[in-house]
Design an enzyme around this catalytic site. Sequence first.
Site, PDB file in Angstrom:
ATOM      1  N   ALA A  44      -2.933  11.934   2.398  1.00 39.63           N
ATOM      2  CA  ALA A  44      -2.167  13.173   2.428  1.00 39.63           C
ATOM      3  C   ALA A  44      -0.714  12.781   2.667  1.00 39.63           C
ATOM      4  O   ALA A  44      -0.432  11.694   3.194  1.00 39.63           O
ATOM      5  CB  ALA A  44      -2.683  14.070   3.540  1.00 39.63           C
ATOM      6  N   GLY A  88      -6.593  10.907   2.889  1.00 34.42           N
ATOM      7  CA  GLY A  88      -6.915  11.953   1.918  1.00 34.42           C
ATOM      8  C   GLY A  88      -7.230  11.390   0.538  1.00 34.42           C
ATOM      9  O   GLY A  88      -7.956  12.020  -0.233  1.00 34.42           O
ATOM     10  N   GLU A 132     -10.736  10.459   0.711  1.00 37.51           N
ATOM     11  CA  GLU A 132     -11.489  11.721   0.803  1.00 37.51           C
ATOM     12  C   GLU A 132     -11.550  12.432  -0.544  1.00 37.51           C
ATOM     13  O   GLU A 132     -12.577  13.001  -0.909  1.00 37.51           O
ATOM     14  CB  GLU A 132     -10.855  12.599   1.889  1.00 37.51           C
ATOM     15  N   GLU A 173      -6.182   7.468   9.412  1.00 35.86           N
ATOM     16  CA  GLU A 173      -5.526   8.560  10.130  1.00 35.86           C
ATOM     17  C   GLU A 173      -5.368   8.265  11.622  1.00 35.86           C
ATOM     18  O   GLU A 173      -4.426   8.705  12.264  1.00 35.86           O
ATOM     19  CB  GLU A 173      -6.316   9.869   9.947  1.00 35.86           C
TER      20      GLU A 173
HETATM   21  N1  CO8 Z   1       2.524   9.992   2.620  1.00 32.86           N
HETATM   22  C1  CO8 Z   1       3.813  10.008   2.255  1.00 32.86           C
HETATM   23  N2  CO8 Z   1       4.448   8.939   1.724  1.00 32.86           N
HETATM   24  C2  CO8 Z   1       3.732   7.816   1.568  1.00 32.86           C
HETATM   25  C3  CO8 Z   1       2.386   7.723   1.932  1.00 32.86           C
HETATM   26  C4  CO8 Z   1       1.753   8.889   2.473  1.00 32.86           C
HETATM   27  N3  CO8 Z   1       0.468   8.924   2.805  1.00 32.86           N
HETATM   28  N4  CO8 Z   1       1.946   6.466   1.666  1.00 32.86           N
HETATM   29  C5  CO8 Z   1       2.991   5.799   1.165  1.00 32.86           C
HETATM   30  N5  CO8 Z   1       4.073   6.600   1.090  1.00 32.86           N
HETATM   31  C6  CO8 Z   1       5.405   6.266   0.615  1.00 32.86           C
HETATM   32  C7  CO8 Z   1       6.146   5.381   1.594  1.00 32.86           C
HETATM   33  O1  CO8 Z   1       6.726   6.150   2.617  1.00 32.86           O
HETATM   34  C8  CO8 Z   1       7.151   4.726   0.686  1.00 32.86           C
HETATM   35  O2  CO8 Z   1       8.215   5.641   0.455  1.00 32.86           O
HETATM   36  P1  CO8 Z   1       9.758   5.160   0.632  1.00 32.86           P
HETATM   37  O3  CO8 Z   1       9.930   4.106  -0.449  1.00 32.86           O
HETATM   38  O4  CO8 Z   1      10.529   6.405   0.400  1.00 32.86           O
HETATM   39  O5  CO8 Z   1       9.866   4.584   2.011  1.00 32.86           O
HETATM   40  C9  CO8 Z   1       6.407   4.559  -0.625  1.00 32.86           C
HETATM   41  O6  CO8 Z   1       5.318   5.482  -0.572  1.00 32.86           O
HETATM   42  C10 CO8 Z   1       5.823   3.169  -0.811  1.00 32.86           C
HETATM   43  O7  CO8 Z   1       5.065   2.861   0.348  1.00 32.86           O
HETATM   44  P2  CO8 Z   1       5.221   1.490   1.165  1.00 32.86           P
HETATM   45  O8  CO8 Z   1       6.635   1.004   1.069  1.00 32.86           O
HETATM   46  O9  CO8 Z   1       4.658   1.723   2.519  1.00 32.86           O
HETATM   47  O10 CO8 Z   1       4.289   0.542   0.278  1.00 32.86           O
HETATM   48  P3  CO8 Z   1       3.508  -0.764   0.778  1.00 32.86           P
HETATM   49  O11 CO8 Z   1       2.989  -1.401  -0.461  1.00 32.86           O
HETATM   50  O12 CO8 Z   1       4.361  -1.558   1.688  1.00 32.86           O
HETATM   51  O13 CO8 Z   1       2.276  -0.215   1.670  1.00 32.86           O
HETATM   52  C11 CO8 Z   1       0.405   1.263   2.145  1.00 32.86           C
HETATM   53  C12 CO8 Z   1       1.237   0.534   1.057  1.00 32.86           C
HETATM   54  C13 CO8 Z   1      -0.351   0.239   2.974  1.00 32.86           C
HETATM   55  C14 CO8 Z   1      -0.588   2.148   1.408  1.00 32.86           C
HETATM   56  C15 CO8 Z   1       1.359   2.087   3.048  1.00 32.86           C
HETATM   57  O14 CO8 Z   1       2.196   2.881   2.215  1.00 32.86           O
HETATM   58  C16 CO8 Z   1       0.638   3.021   3.965  1.00 32.86           C
HETATM   59  O15 CO8 Z   1       0.103   2.581   4.975  1.00 32.86           O
HETATM   60  N6  CO8 Z   1       0.632   4.347   3.653  1.00 32.86           N
HETATM   61  C17 CO8 Z   1       0.054   5.337   4.520  1.00 32.86           C
HETATM   62  C18 CO8 Z   1      -1.435   5.301   4.468  1.00 32.86           C
HETATM   63  C19 CO8 Z   1      -2.002   6.350   5.393  1.00 32.86           C
HETATM   64  O16 CO8 Z   1      -1.852   6.294   6.594  1.00 32.86           O
HETATM   65  N7  CO8 Z   1      -2.715   7.336   4.812  1.00 32.86           N
HETATM   66  C20 CO8 Z   1      -3.321   8.386   5.571  1.00 32.86           C
HETATM   67  C21 CO8 Z   1      -2.439   9.570   5.584  1.00 32.86           C
HETATM   68  S1  CO8 Z   1      -3.042  10.848   6.633  1.00 32.86           S
HETATM   69  C22 CO8 Z   1      -4.214  11.635   5.731  1.00 32.86           C
HETATM   70  O17 CO8 Z   1      -4.464  11.304   4.611  1.00 32.86           O
HETATM   71  C23 CO8 Z   1      -4.899  12.781   6.382  1.00 32.86           C
HETATM   72  C24 CO8 Z   1      -5.784  13.518   5.405  1.00 32.86           C
HETATM   73  C25 CO8 Z   1      -6.307  14.753   5.995  1.00 32.86           C
HETATM   74  C26 CO8 Z   1      -5.285  15.831   6.039  1.00 32.86           C
HETATM   75  C27 CO8 Z   1      -5.957  17.138   6.204  1.00 32.86           C
HETATM   76  C28 CO8 Z   1      -5.176  18.018   7.159  1.00 32.86           C
HETATM   77  C29 CO8 Z   1      -5.951  19.206   7.573  1.00 32.86           C
END
Ligand code: CO8
Length: 257
Positions: free
Chosen positions: A65, A108, A111, A131
């Site tokens: 998400a 997400g 999911e 998460e």
């Molecule tokens: N949301 C928003 N932006 C994201 C997300 C995300 N989930 N994942 C990556 N991005 C963005 C980064 O911020 C970055 O943007 P910017 O260049 O502007 O800084 C761009 O994508 C590229 O990402 P990275 O530079 O981090 O790329 P890497 O190759 O270094 O890393 C990863 C890749 C490991 C995937 C890393 O991006 C990461 O850890 N992302 C987050 C993963 C995460 O924690 N996902 C879970 C999110 S929470 C969730 O999904 C909850 C679901 C349920 C919600 C329901 C609510 C009721």
Amino acid sequence: MAYETIIVEARGKVGLITLNRPKALNALNSEVLAEVVAAVNGFCANADIGAMVITGSEKAFAAGADIKEMQAISFADAYAQDFFVGWEEFTRARKPVIAAVAGYALGGGCELAMMCDFIIAADNAKFGQPEITLGVMPGMGGSQRLTRFVGKSKAMDMCLTGRMMDAAEAERCGLVSRVVPAGELIDEALKAAAKIADFSLPSVMMAKEAVNRAYETTLAEGLRFERRLFHSLFALDDQKEGMAAFAEKRKPNFANR
Ligand code: CO8
């Protein structure tokens, strides 16, 4: 409808939806949700489409998400809006949806893949429910669907440590149905979907409904439900055609597809 965050195409009888927010690794925000649901509903209403594939990029199916969208939301708003309840509509699609997952399927994203009917993974796929590392927990079905896919021990491991599993582990534990080389992912998923789309649509839809019922009911009720659906398929010409084609050693020509 013009889409901003996804690409929607018909490939023969298969509807292909490609998540397309490369700068955010296909993070799922409200716009993606609205567009994916609209695309799926459109394909379900389109008689020329028999099955769908949803995919992302080679680097990310979806990295979760959208954390930046969620960051400032209050409990009152999350609760009042029933934040992300809209994804439930995605799971109401009656035609089959295959998730073709390459790269990250996190939070997400994992999911969403699990909301599909089955997952074909590229050999570079990585699944996770991270998460917990953000101070929250799965909220789009991860704690429930992952547990049903892989059992309590591994689901707990994934949800409590936030670690990722690779494609081989995901196949071993039953999260994905098959793993293919990354370069062949889309072709393999489209081929599987095209095969499904070539069968009799009512039997495909009923088979999907019956498998899904296994998650919702007792064995005795599920078996009765399956048997009644099975009986009902004898009302269709497609059953006569399918069985006649077998006996005559030819390919069936189903009317309802
Ligand atoms: N949301 C928003 N932006 C994201 C997300 C995300 N989930 N994942 C990556 N991005 C963005 C980064 O911020 C970055 O943007 P910017 O260049 O502007 O800084 C761009 O994508 C590229 O990402 P990275 O530079 O981090 O790329 P890497 O190759 O270094 O890393 C990863 C890749 C490991 C995937 C890393 O991006 C990461 O850890 N992302 C987050 C993963 C995460 O924690 N996902 C879970 C999110 S929470 C969730 O999904 C909850 C679901 C349920 C919600 C329901 C609510 C009721």
